[in-house]
Design a protein around this motif. Structure first.
Motif: not given
Lengths: 176, 584
Positions: B273, B277, B281, B315, B319
């Motif tokens: 993760n 990330n 993102e 993840l 999100t």
């Protein structure tokens, strides 16, 4: 007035947005190119032209300002960028104060910031007020359609555009 | 054939339209079954055609599973994820000693799907709806259409992947609501927000990144492992496969081990993760912008749909949940939902699916270059398509005959920050004084999201000729030259198809004969005629299994002739029945 014709509407400036959407959906079901996928080329082309006109019409008419500009244009008014550079006389004082504050901020004087925020709020209030004013003018035009009641509408649209440009600048400076 | 056709011939059935998801990693085809959309099985008995092409030693190209099997054994002559290069359609990708353009690679994958569908249906399939990422620009869409043309597949419609997914999900599910579709695949990311009302799917806004996907995660992990191995790896492709396996395991378990050629490294989900990330993102910004463009907030979203293999990553799910404050839908397989939606759209086009209509938008603004390298926007992003805009052009010098219009796509103000689409040249303008010419140019984005340009001379009322020079794509002539049926091995394909078609026809005639034997006319037929029909029937069955379509046709005709009397008698029986008012 092709935009009104394709939606089957009378050319009024005051429109019910819900009704407009329902009309748009109903007409889309009839005109969308999906309905003509198996038709011959000439029919497909015609559907493409007509459904693009329908989409252009809905996009324009659902926005009161774009709708007013469309009516102005169809009535022979020049709606280009005319009048956006000249300060509308009733705004002279506010614009002068605003420019002063902008200059001070550019020169590094942070104390001008609250003044700028106040100017922004003032102009935003003006925009809101002009929306209500526009509603009244729209109603007047719908009762007595013709070029005469369109003149104050054009003047108001020009003033709005001027204020919007000012606001864009102010937002830019305030966020920096 | 003629005689039986009069009596039993199937009424002219319109051509079948299949739905295709031409993905970065995997591709699938689907069709409308009586109960809804269903996946078409592959030649290998699976459901997925890997989007991989490989050059064989004999110079021919294979796609799908046979190509995937060569990834680790023939990495130099095998290509994957070519969809990522669709925006550079004219640039050849190295494949062994030769090159292949991205649309050609796509065509080989489409051809594999087409062949699977033809084997499944036992008939030729020439029409399809093909999905593309919603954020694909004009050039990438055009390149996809070109791939269809090269493969001999008529692409009736390009549909945006997230919208297709909503179609597959949304059928009969709710009368109205606002849906966000988060589509994170192997190579591309899309976010679309739709309003659903009584069968109308109106896309309010779309955003995305056509170079962001699971491939980026793989590349990142490969780079880390390579560094770990001291920069040297025996077989980078095997390493990539091991990384993908570990990545997939981490969606279901908390730890996984990357194991390849003596290299071993454990990785847990927390580390994973942390590493990925920044990539995940990058999907947030487009989502925020999309909500803003739709003039909505996260609270306004009633349902969220997840599409694409990368949405299996916990993840990513977290999100999305945080972003939209809603538990996303995952009932449908994220790998299959787009193809199923494409089949629904195919059903809409064929008229099988009624009451459902998709109103999609153009993802990027369209503009033209004006004085000083500034872009003047004509059609804004998120406009419902088809959409159009007209613009008047004139000449700058006396007697000028040509005007060049530079069309761009993108949101920025300056030409160099936008993507050049094409240059359109207005030719043979009536030579008049400067500024006197009045050429009205119509820019129209069609339902595929592809730009069409036409022009009219307002002074003469005549259609004005326009020549298109694509900035990155293939020209018409280049596409023509790539068409796969012009290749040598196409001859065998055609022969095979002719045999297949002849057998389908023979099946129909034999079936018609069987049902004719139940007719009263058969019972009354003279024994000689019956004998002749039996003989011709047996001969046709023998010819049926030969691989000569002419032989099959010859015996079909013979059976047809032998059964002429029967057909006539049946017709008479039918007429008598009709006169008596009874149905046969």
């Amino acid at each position: 007035m092709d935009y009104y014709r394709v939606l089957g509407l009378d050319p009024k400036l005051q429109l019910d947005l819900n009704e407009l959407q329902q009309l748009f959906y109903a007409r889309s079901r009839q005109l969308h190119p999906d309905r003509f996928a198996r038709a011959e080329a000439s029919v497909r082309d015609a559907a493409l032209i007509e459904s693009s006109l329908l989409n252009d019409a809905y996009r324009t008419l659902r926005d009161p300002l774009a709708r007013a500009e469309y009516i102005l244009k169809e009535n022979g008014f020049d709606i280009g960028l005319q009048g956006t550079k000249d300060v509308p006389p009733e705004l002279l004082e506010e614009v002068f104060d605003l420019n002063m504050a902008l200059e001070e901020l550019k020169a590094g004087d942070e104390s001008a910031r609250p003044q700028l925020s106040a100017a922004r709020d003032n102009f935003e209030a003006m925009l809101a007020k002009s929306s209500a004013e526009l509603d009244g003018l729209f109603a007047e035009y719908d009762q007595h359609p013709g070029p005469e009641p369109l003149k104050p509408i054009r003047a108001l649209l020009n003033r709005r555009r001027y204020i919007q440009n000012l606001l864009r600048d102010v937002h830019g400076y305030l966020s920096n | 054939m003629g005689t039986f056709q009069i009596d039993f011939g199937d009424s002219a059935k319109p051509d079948r339209i299949i739905g295709i998801d031409l993905g970065t990693t995997n591709s699938l085809a689907a069709f409308m079954d009586l109960t809804g959309p269903a996946i078409i099985p592959t030649a290998e008995g699976g459901r997925i055609v890997p989007s991989i092409v490989s050059l064989l030693e004999n110079g021919s190209i294979v796609a799908g599973e046979p190509a995937r099997a060569r990834l680790t054994t023939h990495p130099g002559t095998t290509l994957y994820s070519t969809k990522r290069f669709m925006d550079q359609a004219a640039t050849g990708l190295p494949l062994g000693g030769r090159t292949i353009t991205p649309p050609e690679a796509g065509a080989h994958i489409l051809l594999a799907l087409k062949n699977n569908a033809e084997a499944f249906f036992g008939e030729e399939v020439t029409k399809a709806v093909v999905t593309v990422p919603a954020y694909f620009n004009d050039a990438q869409r055009q390149a996809t259409k070109d791939a269809g043309r090269i493969a001999g597949l008529d692409i009736l419609r390009l549909v945006n992947e997230p919208t297709a997914a909503a179609l597959a999900y949304g059928l009969d599910k709710r009368k109205q609501g606002t849906i966000a579709v988060y589509d994170f695949g192997g190579g591309t990311f899309d976010i679309s927000i739709l309003k659903l009302q009584d069968g109308i799917f109106e896309v309010l806004a779309t955003n995305g990144d056509t170079h962001l996907g699971g491939d980026d995660i793989d590349q990142l992990l490969v780079a880390i492992a390579l560094e770990d191995m001291g920069g040297h790896c025996e077989n980078p492709e095997r390493l990539r496969q091991a990384i993908i396996a570990a990545k997939e395991q981490l969606s279901f378990q908390l730890t996984a081990t990357i194991e390849v050629d003596g290299y071993q490294r454990a990785i847990d989900r927390e580390q994973f993760n942390h590493l990925i990330n920044p990539i995940v993102e990058r999907t947030v910004g487009p989502c925020v912008q999309c909500l803003k463009d739709a003039k909505l907030t996260a609270q306004d979203i009633d349902e969220v749909v997840l599409v694409g293999g990368s949405t299996r990553i916990p993840l990513v799910r977290g999100t999305v949940e945080h972003l939209f404050r809603a538990k996303p839908h995952t009932e449908l397989n994220p790998d299959e939902v787009v193809a199923l939606g494409a089949a629904v759209q195919a059903g809409i086009l064929s008229g099988e699916v009624k009451d459902t209509l998709l109103l999609d938008v153009t993802p990027l603004s369209l503009g033209i270059e004006t004085m000083g390298g500034v872009v003047s926007k004509l059609i804004h992003r998120n406009s419902t398509i088809p959409a159009s805009e007209t613009e008047q052009f004139t000449t700058a010098v006396d007697g000028q005959k040509n005007v060049l219009i530079h069309v761009l796509q993108g949101e920025r103000e300056i030409v160099k920050d936008c993507r050049s689409l094409a240059r359109f040249e207005l030719k043979d303008i009536d030579p008049v004084s400067a500024g006197l010419a009045r050429i009205e140019v119509k820019f129209l984005i069609d339902a595929n999201g592809i730009l069409n340009v036409s022009a009219k001379d307002l002074r003469t009322g005549k259609e004005q000729s326009v020549e298109v020079k694509p900035s990155y794509g293939l020209t018409d002539e280049q596409v023509e030259a790539m068409i796969l049926s012009s290749l040598v091995n196409a001859e065998a394909d055609i022969r095979e198809r002719q045999v297949r078609e002849a057998r389908v026809e023979a099946d129909r005639i034999i079936a018609a004969l069987e049902s004719a034997k139940l007719n009263e006319a058969w019972a009354n037929l003279p024994a000689d005629d019956k004998q002749a029909i039996h003989l011709a029937h047996n001969e046709l069955l023998l010819a049926y299994h030969s691989d000569d379509h002419r032989l099959i046709h010859t015996y079909m005709e013979k059976l047809d002739k032998a059964s002429l009397t029967l057909a006539e008698n049946m017709m008479n029986t039918a007429v008598r029945g009709a006169l008596k008012g009874t149905k046969i």
